[in-house]
Design a protein around this motif. Sequence first.
Motif, short mmCIF file in Angstrom:
data_model
loop_
_atom_site.label_atom_id
_atom_site.label_comp_id
_atom_site.label_asym_id
_atom_site.label_seq_id
_atom_site.Cartn_x
_atom_site.Cartn_y
_atom_site.Cartn_z
N GLU A 178 0.79 -1.05 0.03
CA GLU A 178 -0.03 0.00 -0.03
C GLU A 178 0.79 1.13 0.03
O GLU A 178 0.44 2.60 0.06
CB GLU A 178 -0.94 -0.07 1.25
N GLU A 214 2.69 2.91 -2.12
CA GLU A 214 2.84 3.70 -3.11
C GLU A 214 1.49 4.91 -2.97
O GLU A 214 1.67 6.01 -3.11
CB GLU A 214 2.12 2.90 -4.56
N VAL A 215 0.38 4.28 -2.34
CA VAL A 215 -0.91 5.17 -2.09
C VAL A 215 -0.33 6.04 -0.83
O VAL A 215 -0.56 7.25 -0.89
CB VAL A 215 -2.00 4.50 -1.68
N ASP A 216 0.26 5.40 0.27
CA ASP A 216 0.45 5.96 1.50
C ASP A 216 1.43 7.24 1.21
O ASP A 216 1.48 8.31 2.09
CB ASP A 216 1.19 5.01 2.42
N PHE A 217 2.42 7.24 0.16
CA PHE A 217 3.46 8.06 -0.11
C PHE A 217 2.95 8.97 -1.09
O PHE A 217 3.92 9.72 -1.55
CB PHE A 217 4.72 7.47 -0.49
N LYS A 218 1.61 9.05 -1.54
CA LYS A 218 1.49 9.65 -2.87
C LYS A 218 1.78 11.54 -2.56
O LYS A 218 2.24 12.03 -3.48
CB LYS A 218 -0.19 9.62 -2.71
N ASP A 219 1.75 11.80 -1.23
CA ASP A 219 1.87 13.38 -1.24
C ASP A 219 3.23 13.57 -0.15
O ASP A 219 3.39 14.46 0.41
CB ASP A 219 0.72 13.92 -0.64
N ARG A 220 3.86 12.36 -0.03
CA ARG A 220 5.00 12.61 1.05
C ARG A 220 6.36 13.40 0.24
O ARG A 220 6.56 12.96 -0.83
CB ARG A 220 5.36 11.21 1.64
N SER A 221 6.90 14.16 0.76
CA SER A 221 8.12 14.82 0.05
C SER A 221 9.13 13.88 0.75
O SER A 221 9.48 13.01 1.62
CB SER A 221 8.40 16.26 0.76
N LYS A 236 10.25 11.06 -0.50
CA LYS A 236 9.70 9.62 -0.22
C LYS A 236 10.80 8.68 -0.69
O LYS A 236 10.71 7.43 -0.10
CB LYS A 236 8.34 9.44 -0.75
N ILE A 255 8.06 2.32 -4.95
CA ILE A 255 8.83 3.22 -4.25
C ILE A 255 9.57 2.36 -3.00
O ILE A 255 10.54 2.82 -2.69
CB ILE A 255 7.73 3.84 -3.23
#
Length: 258
Positions: free
Chosen positions: A99, A101-108, A110, A138
């Motif tokens: 999961e 890829e979704v969890d890190f969608k907006d993480r800088s 990453k 990721i």
Amino acid sequence: MCAKILAIANQKGGVGKTTTSVNLGCALSRLDKKVLLLDLDPHACATLHARIYPEEVQYSLHDLFLAPEENWSTLWPLLLRTQALHGMDVAPGCIRLSELEVDFKDRSGKGSVLSRSLRAVSSDYDFIILDCPPHVGILLVNALVAADLLIIPIQTDFLALHGLKLLFDTLHTLNKALGRPILYRALPTMYDRRAKACTRVLELMQRKMEHAMFNTIIGIDTNFREASAQGCSIYDINQNSRGARCYEALAQEVLCLW
């Protein structure tokens, strides 16, 4: 002194990534090196190999990836399983890593989360081994960014060679982004010297990859399958077996790189 980080990766499944992660780690441990194995594959095969079962895992690497940076140092002791596999510590994976890829969608930042989080434990080990998932994503990017050496197990089979292009494309992209080349070595696996096709593939690999390939060749050994079934390393099954000697030779080659 900080640990050397070894990423075991190939974008084709079934080439011996987990077998190499577990048995190379154990071979290094037998040489009195402190080793930590991280299971970055959502299938958690290395975790199961260490007889760590999903229902027993309270904290996994998924929790580490999601945790704020200030919590990393306190989280590591909670997820580490000390001496879980033939003298080697293990950080378990879990299916929820899929999961990320979704969890890190907006993480800088990453792509460097793993590299930065490993600083909290790096001085405690000589080697940290990353058992990587068999796809670009990721998790693999994090592993390659963190790695001092990428080890690419390649089954000595013509179909296995086709998966290399994807991995080298990823390496090329990361090399440009990082501003430094990622050191890598190919490792021939599942070699059957009785099969002419295996011999031809091995000769092709040696011509194409030259110095970017280990001298060690991992042959077929039924003890690997037995070790997997029993949740242990090949050294617990037969430390004098052909497969065990192969990983001892690989460990010596790895040590000679530094």
